[in-house]
Design a protein around this motif. Structure first.
Motif, PDB file in Angstrom:
ATOM      1  N   GLY A 161       0.810  -1.213   0.000  1.00 42.77           N
ATOM      2  CA  GLY A 161       0.000   0.000   0.000  1.00 42.77           C
ATOM      3  C   GLY A 161       0.844   1.264   0.000  1.00 42.77           C
ATOM      4  O   GLY A 161       2.062   1.234   0.090  1.00 42.77           O
ATOM      5  N   ASP A 162       0.142   2.413  -0.091  1.00 48.47           N
ATOM      6  CA  ASP A 162       0.790   3.718  -0.260  1.00 48.47           C
ATOM      7  C   ASP A 162       1.624   3.740  -1.535  1.00 48.47           C
ATOM      8  O   ASP A 162       2.812   4.054  -1.535  1.00 48.47           O
ATOM      9  CB  ASP A 162       1.626   4.108   0.963  1.00 48.47           C
ATOM     10  N   ASN A 174      -3.201   3.976   3.753  1.00 51.22           N
ATOM     11  CA  ASN A 174      -3.950   5.163   4.166  1.00 51.22           C
ATOM     12  C   ASN A 174      -3.936   6.248   3.102  1.00 51.22           C
ATOM     13  O   ASN A 174      -4.894   7.035   2.994  1.00 51.22           O
ATOM     14  CB  ASN A 174      -3.421   5.707   5.499  1.00 51.22           C
ATOM     15  N   HIS A 175      -2.892   6.304   2.273  1.00 52.23           N
ATOM     16  CA  HIS A 175      -2.866   7.331   1.230  1.00 52.23           C
ATOM     17  C   HIS A 175      -3.818   7.004   0.088  1.00 52.23           C
ATOM     18  O   HIS A 175      -4.403   7.918  -0.505  1.00 52.23           O
ATOM     19  CB  HIS A 175      -1.431   7.537   0.735  1.00 52.23           C
ATOM     20  N   GLU A 176      -4.004   5.736  -0.229  1.00 49.36           N
ATOM     21  CA  GLU A 176      -5.058   5.380  -1.184  1.00 49.36           C
ATOM     22  C   GLU A 176      -6.420   5.786  -0.630  1.00 49.36           C
ATOM     23  O   GLU A 176      -7.261   6.344  -1.345  1.00 49.36           O
ATOM     24  CB  GLU A 176      -5.034   3.877  -1.472  1.00 49.36           C
ATOM     25  N   GLU A 177      -6.649   5.516   0.651  1.00 50.55           N
ATOM     26  CA  GLU A 177      -7.914   5.905   1.275  1.00 50.55           C
ATOM     27  C   GLU A 177      -8.118   7.413   1.199  1.00 50.55           C
ATOM     28  O   GLU A 177      -9.233   7.886   0.916  1.00 50.55           O
ATOM     29  CB  GLU A 177      -7.949   5.445   2.731  1.00 50.55           C
ATOM     30  N   THR A 237     -11.420   8.878  -0.784  1.00 50.89           N
ATOM     31  CA  THR A 237     -12.403   9.580   0.043  1.00 50.89           C
ATOM     32  C   THR A 237     -12.398  11.081  -0.252  1.00 50.89           C
ATOM     33  O   THR A 237     -13.446  11.726  -0.173  1.00 50.89           O
ATOM     34  CB  THR A 237     -12.171   9.316   1.542  1.00 50.89           C
ATOM     35  N   ALA A 238     -11.242  11.624  -0.618  1.00 50.13           N
ATOM     36  CA  ALA A 238     -11.213  13.026  -1.071  1.00 50.13           C
ATOM     37  C   ALA A 238     -12.027  13.173  -2.347  1.00 50.13           C
ATOM     38  O   ALA A 238     -12.757  14.159  -2.525  1.00 50.13           O
ATOM     39  CB  ALA A 238      -9.774  13.473  -1.291  1.00 50.13           C
ATOM     40  N   ALA A 239     -11.920  12.196  -3.244  1.00 46.72           N
ATOM     41  CA  ALA A 239     -12.698  12.237  -4.488  1.00 46.72           C
ATOM     42  C   ALA A 239     -14.193  12.217  -4.212  1.00 46.72           C
ATOM     43  O   ALA A 239     -14.991  12.766  -4.991  1.00 46.72           O
ATOM     44  CB  ALA A 239     -12.314  11.062  -5.382  1.00 46.72           C
ATOM     45  N   VAL A 243     -11.199   7.299 -13.714  1.00 48.37           N
ATOM     46  CA  VAL A 243     -12.163   6.537 -12.920  1.00 48.37           C
ATOM     47  C   VAL A 243     -11.630   5.129 -12.639  1.00 48.37           C
ATOM     48  O   VAL A 243     -11.812   4.586 -11.546  1.00 48.37           O
ATOM     49  CB  VAL A 243     -13.521   6.472 -13.651  1.00 48.37           C
ATOM     50  N   GLU A 244     -10.922   4.556 -13.626  1.00 47.11           N
ATOM     51  CA  GLU A 244     -10.395   3.201 -13.440  1.00 47.11           C
ATOM     52  C   GLU A 244      -9.366   3.166 -12.312  1.00 47.11           C
ATOM     53  O   GLU A 244      -9.275   2.171 -11.579  1.00 47.11           O
ATOM     54  CB  GLU A 244      -9.742   2.693 -14.722  1.00 47.11           C
ATOM     55  N   HIS A 245      -8.584   4.228 -12.164  1.00 50.03           N
ATOM     56  CA  HIS A 245      -7.612   4.275 -11.080  1.00 50.03           C
ATOM     57  C   HIS A 245      -8.317   4.350  -9.729  1.00 50.03           C
ATOM     58  O   HIS A 245      -7.956   3.644  -8.783  1.00 50.03           O
ATOM     59  CB  HIS A 245      -6.683   5.478 -11.252  1.00 50.03           C
ATOM     60  N   LEU A 246      -9.314   5.212  -9.625  1.00 49.79           N
ATOM     61  CA  LEU A 246     -10.053   5.334  -8.360  1.00 49.79           C
ATOM     62  C   LEU A 246     -10.749   4.026  -8.016  1.00 49.79           C
ATOM     63  O   LEU A 246     -10.766   3.610  -6.849  1.00 49.79           O
ATOM     64  CB  LEU A 246     -11.064   6.474  -8.448  1.00 49.79           C
ATOM     65  N   HIS A 247     -11.313   3.378  -9.009  1.00 53.64           N
ATOM     66  CA  HIS A 247     -11.991   2.095  -8.773  1.00 53.64           C
ATOM     67  C   HIS A 247     -10.985   1.053  -8.282  1.00 53.64           C
ATOM     68  O   HIS A 247     -11.274   0.304  -7.326  1.00 53.64           O
ATOM     69  CB  HIS A 247     -12.658   1.620 -10.057  1.00 53.64           C
ATOM     70  N   PHE A 248      -9.835   0.995  -8.914  1.00 58.20           N
ATOM     71  CA  PHE A 248      -8.798   0.043  -8.509  1.00 58.20           C
ATOM     72  C   PHE A 248      -8.379   0.281  -7.063  1.00 58.20           C
ATOM     73  O   PHE A 248      -8.334  -0.653  -6.244  1.00 58.20           O
ATOM     74  CB  PHE A 248      -7.595   0.179  -9.445  1.00 58.20           C
ATOM     75  N   LEU A 249      -8.091   1.527  -6.709  1.00 56.59           N
ATOM     76  CA  LEU A 249      -7.614   1.843  -5.362  1.00 56.59           C
ATOM     77  C   LEU A 249      -8.700   1.615  -4.318  1.00 56.59           C
ATOM     78  O   LEU A 249      -8.432   1.125  -3.221  1.00 56.59           O
ATOM     79  CB  LEU A 249      -7.121   3.286  -5.309  1.00 56.59           C
TER      80      LEU A 249
END
Length: 260
Positions: free
Chosen positions: A60-61, A92-95, A99-101, A148-154
């Motif tokens: 992660g991260d 936590n950085h993916e989160e 969540t910012a998005a 969107v694909e990146h956000l979905h993956f993370l």
């Protein structure tokens, strides 16, 4: 002397993974695609591979702080799509990013302080455009520039992985809580009481999240976040049967803010 030997408690067996498998656990990349590419070459050319099945576990991260978060996510997504033996956990950085998005003001604030600027620049946002925006504007920049694909993956990354006697997580676990009852908030964010706990866990824990100059080797856990974004040192822990060793890069240090 004879009495003490007779009643001595047997040594605890070393944790192990299946004999037909090699596991490479990779610490926090934080946008250092240069470090990741260097480490992947070392993994690909590791003589111990010798045709054996190899599993890669990213702890992660992947993003924030370093200069090429987008490149790192692209690389890991491609690797994951190509092989079921490539795994990536949620940090936590993916989160913070996903969540910012979604518009969380708290996440937007922390994202902006913890390397989000570098992440958005890697997705094509200009420095001037980023500096003009308030938190709501940062959310808009995420929506406009992060695929969107990146956000979905993370967003859909798992919080832990179990292989043999090992549990792989991003930050750690809450002592005394079964692995299947752990909270995502702890698995992605915890430091104390996990780092201070010296007793055994349900499984031996491999984690990142907390930066140390060298791998943090304890009797119940190993931490392998060696601060690649600022040190140029990205570390992989290699597990082979009941043995352990490390691979690492030694590239130029970065110049990125060391936010918490």
């Amino acid at each position: 002397m004879v009495f003490s030997k007779l009643f001595r408690r047997p040594a605890t067996p070393a944790p192990r993974i299946p004999d037909d498998l090699l596991v490479y656990a990779i610490g926090d990349v934080h946008g250092r695609l240069d470090c990741l590419d260097d480490l992947l070459v070392q993994i690909d050319t590791d003589p111990a591979r010798d045709g054996r099945r190899a599993m890669l576990v990213f702890l992660g991260d992947l993003i924030d702080r370093g200069p090429d978060s987008r490149g790192v996510v692209d690389r890991v997504m491609a690797m994951r799509a190509a092989s079921d033996d490539v795994h990536c956990l949620c940090g936590n950085h993916e989160e913070l990013l996903f969540t910012a998005a979604e518009g969380s003001r708290q996440a937007l604030g922390v994202f902006a302080r913890a390397g989000g600027r570098e992440t958005l620049l890697s997705y094509g946002v200009s420095e001037d455009a980023y500096e003009r925006e308030d938190l709501k504007g940062v959310q808009r920049l995420i929506a406009e520039h992060v695929p969107v694909e990146h956000l979905h993956f993370l967003r859909n990354l798992p919080d832990h992985l179990i292989v043999g006697d090992y549990a792989f997580v991003h930050a750690g676990i809450r002592p005394g809580v079964p692995l299947d009852a752990q909270k995502s908030s702890d698995l992605r964010w915890i430091r104390s009481p996990f780092l201070d706990h010296s007793g055994p866990h349900e499984r031996f824990v491999i984690h990142g999240h907390t930066v140390t100059g060298d791998p943090d080797i304890r009797t119940n856990r190993i931490g392998i976040d060696t601060g690649a974004y600022r040190s140029g040192r990205l570390t992989a822990l290699v597990l082979d049967g009941d043995t352990r060793r490390f691979l690492s890069t030694s590239l130029a240090a970065g110049t990125y803010a060391a936010a918490a």
